[in-house]
Enzyme design. Sequence first.
Site, PDB file in Angstrom:
ATOM      1  N   ASP A 233       0.853  -1.191   0.000  1.00 55.21           N
ATOM      2  CA  ASP A 233       0.000   0.000   0.000  1.00 55.21           C
ATOM      3  C   ASP A 233       0.892   1.246   0.000  1.00 55.21           C
ATOM      4  OD1 ASP A 233       0.997   0.085   2.534  1.00 55.21           O
ATOM      5  OD2 ASP A 233      -0.913  -0.107   3.565  1.00 55.21           O
TER       6      ASP A 233
ATOM      7  N   ASP B 217      -8.519  -7.211  -0.001  1.00 59.39           N
ATOM      8  CA  ASP B 217      -7.563  -7.413   1.087  1.00 59.39           C
ATOM      9  C   ASP B 217      -8.229  -7.014   2.383  1.00 59.39           C
ATOM     10  OD1 ASP B 217      -7.246  -4.350   0.735  1.00 59.39           O
ATOM     11  OD2 ASP B 217      -6.121  -4.807   2.555  1.00 59.39           O
TER      12      ASP B 217
ATOM     13  N   CYS C 131     -14.342 -28.543   5.597  1.00 60.01           N
ATOM     14  CA  CYS C 131     -13.083 -27.885   5.228  1.00 60.01           C
ATOM     15  C   CYS C 131     -11.959 -28.915   5.112  1.00 60.01           C
ATOM     16  CB  CYS C 131     -12.729 -26.831   6.283  1.00 60.01           C
ATOM     17  SG  CYS C 131     -11.158 -25.996   5.985  1.00 60.01           S
TER      18      CYS C 131
ATOM     19  N   CYS D  89      -8.690 -28.183   5.273  1.00 62.24           N
ATOM     20  CA  CYS D  89      -7.408 -27.614   5.701  1.00 62.24           C
ATOM     21  C   CYS D  89      -6.723 -28.474   6.763  1.00 62.24           C
ATOM     22  CB  CYS D  89      -7.580 -26.171   6.193  1.00 62.24           C
ATOM     23  SG  CYS D  89      -7.995 -25.988   7.927  1.00 62.24           S
TER      24      CYS D  89
ATOM     25  N   CYS E  87      -8.532 -28.431  10.185  1.00 58.62           N
ATOM     26  CA  CYS E  87      -9.784 -29.190  10.264  1.00 58.62           C
ATOM     27  C   CYS E  87      -9.536 -30.690  10.106  1.00 58.62           C
ATOM     28  CB  CYS E  87     -10.779 -28.676   9.227  1.00 58.62           C
ATOM     29  SG  CYS E  87     -11.332 -27.010   9.636  1.00 58.62           S
TER      30      CYS E  87
ATOM     31  N   HIS F 152      -6.704 -21.737   9.383  1.00 56.00           N
ATOM     32  CA  HIS F 152      -8.022 -22.135   8.874  1.00 56.00           C
ATOM     33  C   HIS F 152      -8.739 -20.971   8.185  1.00 56.00           C
ATOM     34  CE1 HIS F 152     -12.152 -23.531   8.588  1.00 56.00           C
ATOM     35  NE2 HIS F 152     -12.468 -22.382   9.149  1.00 56.00           N
TER      36      HIS F 152
HETATM   37 ZN   LIG Z   1     -10.276 -25.633   8.100  1.00 52.36          ZN
END
Ligand SMILES: [Zn+2]
Lengths: 408, 408
Positions: B91, B265, B303, B305, B308, B333
């Site tokens: 930025d 963002d 999920c 990930c 998870c 996560h």
């Molecule tokens: Zn997750």
Amino acid sequence: MKFAVKAWSNGRARVGTLQLGSIEIETPSLLLSTQKGLPHFISPDLLSSLPSPNSRLLQFSPLHFLDGISPKTISKIGGINQMLGLHDHEFVAIARDSLQCLPSHDGSNKFGPSFETPCGRRLIKPVEYMEIISSMKPSIWVTLADEVPAWVSDKRNASSVDRTVKWLDECIALRQVGEVFGAVVGGSNEQLRQHCAKEVAIRDVSGYWIGGFGLGESMDERPTLLNDNLPKEKPRLTSGLDLPEEVLQGVATGIDLFDSKYIHHITVGGFALTFPLDGIESKISTFQPGDIGSEQVKINLRATVYRKDTTPLVDGCSCYTCKNHTKAYINHLLNVHEMLAQTLLELHNTQHYLGFFHLIRESIKAGKFERFCQRFIADRRDLLVSAAHAGVSQSPLPKQEADYMTLL
Amino acid sequence: MALRFEVLGRFNRARAAQLTLPHFVCQTPLFMPVGTQGTIKGLTNDQLEEIGCQIILGNTYHLALRPTSELIDELGGLHKFMKWPRAMLTDSGGFQMVSLLHLADITEKGVTFQSPVDGKPMLLTPEESIQIQNRIGADIIMALDDVVKTTITGPRIEEAMYRTLRWIDRCISAHKRPNEQNLFGIVQGGLDPVLRDICVRGLVERNLPGYAIGGLAGGEDKDSFWRVVAQCTAALPEDKPRYVMGVGYPLDIVVCSALGADMYDCVYPTRTARFGTALVPEGVLKLKHQVMARDTRPIDPACGCMVCKNFSRAYIHCLVTKDAMGSQLLSYHNLYYMMKLSRDLHSSIVYGKFPEFVCTFLQKMFPEGEVPEWVCNAMEVAGIDISSCCSPVSSSYGLNLDEKAHAV
Ligand SMILES: [Zn+2]
Ligand SMILES: [Zn+2]
């Protein structure tokens, strides 16, 4: 669990193989210190970057979960491995944890030991402890101990031995899972330690946990206190011997497994371990006095000298951190208080300390443990002294390593 | 111009594109996590790649303070300094100054502020902002704009818009690396359609590599918010990326993407993680809540990930707010959730399934059909039929994400 001694050196130092669940490791070895089962700053996906199998033995304190999650829920999840998603790792449960769950001898009574925990002082009875152990299903668990500081009276010390043996029986009677390591205590009283060891040795245990260290005893009295006459065919684990010098003391008296907080202290202090691991010979010749910060024992990444240093923590180190990052970047992360600094340092320091244990094993196998110890201790002392002369504010005595003291 | 923007698929105003930047080929719509000081909340670069991060954002103001842009430049740029192989955006530093420092003052020359280091008055000019960003070396750099709160009204909005247009020319002429870094202009003009229109036209005339819609996500009402986005996306060129600054709620991202925006963002996913909150398709999940202590399900059973796959809500509950690892795992996560959302937006547009995706998304978040009115209005303009997931009378307008926590 299977344990067999493979080689001896210098009388009692030994190399063994420990087969535990999915892993087979050589001892002497380090248990990785954890907070609630995970290394302090390393998430489980990053653990795989550490050298296997010796990084797969983890210590944890069941007391960390006292107020967070009930044994019933842990049972439902399926135990500690399941709860942490670490199926290739083996866990060792030790109630005491020298960071957060310190034994508080004056709170203990005949019903159970007392600990200062983040949720206040807690008395843990064998029946409660065993309920948690049964729900967590660690591979190895240590029986409850009444650990007392070095300065208590013989009378208090004697009662600590009696209680510890009584709780050992109570814990064994309630056991459902895992290998039992019986706690041996006795403070600074050699006779009491021998007596306790004898009592533990005649019971049905798979190994021994030598307790009561790091509680005010002097380094000089340790060799006698560790000389416990326990049967040689079972593994011995200890807590509270943290520094490399202390580990060497332990190995010299036949300790096989170490629950050490050294890496944690070093990491939180912003240090990286850098003592040479390439054989025992090189080092002093390559040391440059005046080269502040590279005194080769450990380096303080907060030092401004690293602001523009684009080299890894240790040249040639194969850890994730050294393969990817520079001292300058870690210096910046520390300056701006970003947690990645600790993650990267813990990864390197863990790998480095595991490398130290590897050297210990090699020296025992080569029958040169005593020489290794002498060289290592002398080198480190020289390096610390030279560093002190070079203007680095570091005391020559290892026990007084500045960071270690301030962090305790 | 150092980018290529190829639209791969459309649904009415929504588009999925491939954005080729010097360091990475990105798929839009995309969310950019904020790595203020050259790192994202304890996550390693490998983890960020695993999560699917394509562009990360660095804050010029913070980096200029520490480690300084000169040092970053000397060490080869921010990519090399933090060893991030993919794309980066910085930025201008102006917004941070105005929002973090009370004493910031904006004049025609630039932003005057008190140095947080020594309290001396400092000046950030458009030229200087670009020079600093040239040294940092991100793939996308942002023009210095005159930032005013969206909730302000009156002549100050108009002044800021015209000044932003004057400053863009100073930014363009100060930009020394147009073949390696893409300068994005920022559309200002508050909530006034006339001012926004003048600003868009002015910027489009300059033929910049990409455009940002600024001055939003600052507390304005949602109806004004989406209308400004809709107006700007309609007026900006088809063949250039459009970035809505500071937008990060999953719902806002879905709405803006339907209206033709490409990049976002926000610190929200990592900031909310620090307070123990997880993003889930139903809204948010507060892991600190006592009921979580007994909940053995993963954060989001759907999920994929690392968190998870490995951990239960109960375990995360016992980490959050007490241990650094808690916010590290939740950040992981939450960022994974945002990246998955980005990928789903992209592929649903490419495969012509965008309306279905939007409906499924809204159904999960508003199971009773209580889709807020502003979303319904925006979707109508976007040409997406969401009648199947709206209740006949939409009455729960204004229900915010956090209030929905208990519904999960
Ligand atoms: Zn997750
Ligand atoms: Zn390393």
